[in-house]
Design an enzyme around this catalytic site. Structure first.
Site, PDB file in Angstrom:
ATOM      1  N   PRO A   1       0.794  -1.231   0.000  1.00 56.10           N
ATOM      2  CA  PRO A   1       0.000   0.000   0.000  1.00 56.10           C
ATOM      3  C   PRO A   1       0.824   1.276   0.000  1.00 56.10           C
ATOM      4  O   PRO A   1       0.856   1.998   0.990  1.00 56.10           O
ATOM      5  CB  PRO A   1      -0.825  -0.122   1.278  1.00 56.10           C
ATOM      6  CG  PRO A   1       0.020  -0.953   2.183  1.00 56.10           C
ATOM      7  CD  PRO A   1       0.831  -1.875   1.327  1.00 56.10           C
ATOM      8  N   CYS A   2       1.439   1.569  -1.111  1.00 57.79           N
ATOM      9  CA  CYS A   2       2.277   2.758  -1.156  1.00 57.79           C
ATOM     10  C   CYS A   2       1.442   4.034  -1.105  1.00 57.79           C
ATOM     11  O   CYS A   2       1.965   5.108  -0.855  1.00 57.79           O
ATOM     12  CB  CYS A   2       3.168   2.750  -2.383  1.00 57.79           C
ATOM     13  SG  CYS A   2       2.371   2.252  -3.880  1.00 57.79           S
ATOM     14  N   HIS A   3       0.156   3.912  -1.308  1.00 56.64           N
ATOM     15  CA  HIS A   3      -0.688   5.107  -1.246  1.00 56.64           C
ATOM     16  C   HIS A   3      -0.918   5.552   0.193  1.00 56.64           C
ATOM     17  O   HIS A   3      -1.471   6.618   0.421  1.00 56.64           O
ATOM     18  CB  HIS A   3      -2.030   4.818  -1.919  1.00 56.64           C
ATOM     19  CG  HIS A   3      -2.791   3.694  -1.300  1.00 56.64           C
ATOM     20  ND1 HIS A   3      -2.478   2.370  -1.506  1.00 56.64           N
ATOM     21  CD2 HIS A   3      -3.842   3.702  -0.457  1.00 56.64           C
ATOM     22  CE1 HIS A   3      -3.318   1.612  -0.827  1.00 56.64           C
ATOM     23  NE2 HIS A   3      -4.154   2.382  -0.169  1.00 56.64           N
TER      24      HIS A   3
END
Length: 296
Positions: free
Chosen positions: A254-256
DNA sequence: CTAACTCGCCGTT
DNA sequence: AACGGCGAGTTAG
């Protein structure tokens, strides 16, 4: 709050929905100081107010008005302040409790072997196909060990090219796999039937960073700095940024959920607007109206 | 008190 | 050697 409600009747509608919604969000982000009305926003996306209201509510599960309060500069700052109070406990406690909807904890990374890494994927079978999703079109690919590639795209051919570029020597088959459906489920915030395995290639440092990301629960935020600390390189925030940018499996890792230490949004491989939409959407599932009273 | 700038960090190419 | 999905400290308003 209502989670687990069916979001769409027809898959084919998703893409249209998303582009309209993204446009609306972008408008809201750039005009949030004016607190645009339903009419303003609807007009900007060329849809009638009533239709827009329904479209938006179906998509997000909350009304545009409620949603507006999620998306603003102060929003990110607010989250940051809140995070500082309780991140350690929440991230760890919640992270390990196994309760709730923390899909990411069911995701495990299997790094590629040095051989697979070095050979550019020689002797690797890769199955891929394109799918519509809650956040736009995605290209999903897997080996028989796990998911190896998830990219959002505007141009499908380009996306496929990127995939081939990643594993130049592999054998590609345009073929749907059951695991791909699980990926879609995760993206839509729904429970999956099976555990998801990732099969990705990356340096030891990158794998460390990506693993750290997996412990950030849905709906929560962290910072590049914090990840750097977790990766035992407290001064490598910037390198962490590049490592996160190189994440081959969007959303699953989950780089967001990573923003700047100063509360800024930070960059995103697939557009800051999309990042903002993802954060706001995840958050909206947990709080009906988190920022009432602190907007400018 | 913020906003812009500078300069240092560090893993990749 | 150069380049970032960054951060802390400094300076200009």
């Amino acid at each position: 709050m209502g989670q687990n409600r069916p979001l769409y009747k027809f898959d084919s509608m998703k893409d249209f929905h998303y582009s309209t919604i993204e446009k609306a969000i972008r408008y809201i982000r750039t005009h949030f100081k004016d607190q645009p009305s339903l009419e303003d926003i609807a007009q900007h996306v060329h849809v009638s107010p009533s239709h827009f209201q329904k479209l938006f509510t179906d998509w997000a599960g909350v009304s545009p008005k409620s949603f507006l309060s999620h998306v603003s500069v102060n929003y990110a700052k607010y989250l940051l302040r809140e995070r500082q109070l309780s991140l350690f406990e929440t991230a760890h406690e919640t992270g390990l409790s196994g309760t709730g909807r923390l899909h990411d904890l069911f995701v495990t990374i299997e790094g590629m072997t040095p051989g697979e890494f070095k050979n550019n994927g020689q002797h690797l079978n890769i199955y891929y196909d394109a799918y519509p999703s809650l956040f736009g079109n995605v290209l999903i690919a897997s080996t028989d060990k796990g998911i190896c590639f998830v990219h959002f795209y505007e141009n499908k051919q380009k996306a496929i090219e990127n995939l081939r570029n990643e594993f130049p020597e592999a054998t590609f088959k345009n073929e749907k796999k059951p695991s791909h459906d699980d990926v879609i489920k995760v993206i839509e915030g729904l429970p999956t039937k099976n555990k998801i395995n990732l099969h990705v290639k990356g340096s030891p440092f990158r794998l460390k960073v990506w693993n750290a990301l997996l412990s950030v629960p849905e709906g929560q935020l962290t910072t590049y700095k914090h990840i750097a600390v977790q990766a035992q390189s407290p001064d490598a925030s910037r390198a962490v940024g590049s490592a996160i940018g190189a994440n081959p499996v969007a959303y699953l890792i989950p780089c967001h959920r990573v923003i700047r230490n100063d509360g800024g949004l930070g960059g995103y491989m697939w557009g800051p607007d999309r990042k903002c939409v993802m954060i706001a959407h995840e958050k909206s599932k947990y709080y009906e109206n988190p920022v009432t009273g602190i907007l400018p």
